[in-house]
Design a protein around this motif. Structure first.
Motif, PDB file in Angstrom:
ATOM      1  N   SER A 136      -6.805  12.862 -15.424  1.00 15.22           N
ATOM      2  CA  SER A 136      -7.251  13.629 -14.089  1.00 15.22           C
ATOM      3  C   SER A 136      -8.590  14.002 -14.350  1.00 15.22           C
ATOM      4  O   SER A 136      -9.421  13.725 -14.996  1.00 15.22           O
TER       5      SER A 136
ATOM      6  N   THR B  31       6.898   6.240 -13.002  1.00 10.25           N
ATOM      7  CA  THR B  31       5.932   7.453 -13.332  1.00 10.25           C
ATOM      8  C   THR B  31       6.191   8.186 -14.507  1.00 10.25           C
ATOM      9  O   THR B  31       5.287   8.970 -15.042  1.00 10.25           O
TER      10      THR B  31
ATOM     11  N   THR C  20       0.878  -1.217  -0.139  1.00 13.46           N
ATOM     12  CA  THR C  20      -0.071  -0.034   0.053  1.00 13.46           C
ATOM     13  C   THR C  20       0.891   1.242  -0.142  1.00 13.46           C
ATOM     14  O   THR C  20       0.599   2.103  -0.686  1.00 13.46           O
TER      15      THR C  20
ATOM     16  N   ARG D  70       2.124   2.368  -3.350  1.00 12.08           N
ATOM     17  CA  ARG D  70       0.937   2.840  -4.047  1.00 12.08           C
ATOM     18  C   ARG D  70       0.630   4.162  -3.846  1.00 12.08           C
ATOM     19  O   ARG D  70       0.261   5.027  -4.706  1.00 12.08           O
ATOM     20  N   VAL D  71       0.365   4.552  -2.675  1.00 15.97           N
ATOM     21  CA  VAL D  71       0.247   5.881  -1.983  1.00 15.97           C
ATOM     22  C   VAL D  71       1.079   6.768  -2.610  1.00 15.97           C
ATOM     23  O   VAL D  71       0.877   7.916  -2.935  1.00 15.97           O
TER      24      VAL D  71
ATOM     25  N   TRP E 168      -1.021  10.321 -16.834  1.00 19.65           N
ATOM     26  CA  TRP E 168      -2.075  10.204 -15.649  1.00 19.65           C
ATOM     27  C   TRP E 168      -3.380  10.804 -16.203  1.00 19.65           C
ATOM     28  O   TRP E 168      -3.559  11.817 -16.785  1.00 19.65           O
TER      29      TRP E 168
ATOM     30  N   SER F 241       0.493   7.566  -6.117  1.00 17.97           N
ATOM     31  CA  SER F 241      -0.504   8.500  -6.297  1.00 17.97           C
ATOM     32  C   SER F 241      -0.127   9.921  -6.176  1.00 17.97           C
ATOM     33  O   SER F 241      -0.566  10.748  -6.744  1.00 17.97           O
ATOM     34  N   SER F 242       0.833  10.083  -5.187  1.00 17.30           N
ATOM     35  CA  SER F 242       1.078  11.379  -4.851  1.00 17.30           C
ATOM     36  C   SER F 242       2.011  12.030  -5.801  1.00 17.30           C
ATOM     37  O   SER F 242       2.017  12.961  -6.271  1.00 17.30           O
TER      38      SER F 242
ATOM     39  N   ALA G 176       1.926  11.257  -9.203  1.00 15.78           N
ATOM     40  CA  ALA G 176       0.882  11.336 -10.266  1.00 15.78           C
ATOM     41  C   ALA G 176       0.080  12.752 -10.118  1.00 15.78           C
ATOM     42  O   ALA G 176      -0.156  13.439 -10.776  1.00 15.78           O
ATOM     43  N   ASP G 177      -0.163  13.266  -8.628  1.00 14.64           N
ATOM     44  CA  ASP G 177      -0.630  14.279  -8.346  1.00 14.64           C
ATOM     45  C   ASP G 177       0.087  15.577  -8.472  1.00 14.64           C
ATOM     46  O   ASP G 177      -0.340  16.713  -8.156  1.00 14.64           O
TER      47      ASP G 177
END
Length: 78
Positions: A78, A71, A25, A28-29, A76, A32-33, A35-36
């Motif tokens: 949005s 990445t 996990t 993955r977090v 990504w 995701s960060s 990607a943001d």
């Protein structure tokens, strides 16, 4: 409920023990960060890693590539 009982329940419901779940996990977090738009160090801290080097070591060990490599080629949504 005891720690052992909770651990057994978690594993029986999700199909894997708690520790491996956490280990999968956290990267993955972090991804995701990233990607943001977070920087690597920010993403590492968000996911609970000590620093970006720690995140990179874990992701490289688990996925065979550095987070920045993984990445870089992803578009990504949005």
């Amino acid at each position: 409920m005891s720690d052992s009982g909770l651990s057994h329940l978690f594993a029986s419901e999700l199909g894997l023990p708690f520790r491996p779940y956490v280990l999968w996990t956290r990267p993955r977090v972090a991804m995701s960060s990233l990607a943001d738009g977070a920087l690597l160090t920010e993403a590492a801290h968000t996911a609970g890693f000590a620093d970006s080097a720690h995140l990179t070591r874990v992701v490289r060990r688990m996925m065979g590539q550095a987070p920045s490599t993984l990445t870089a080629g992803v578009r990504w949504l949005s």
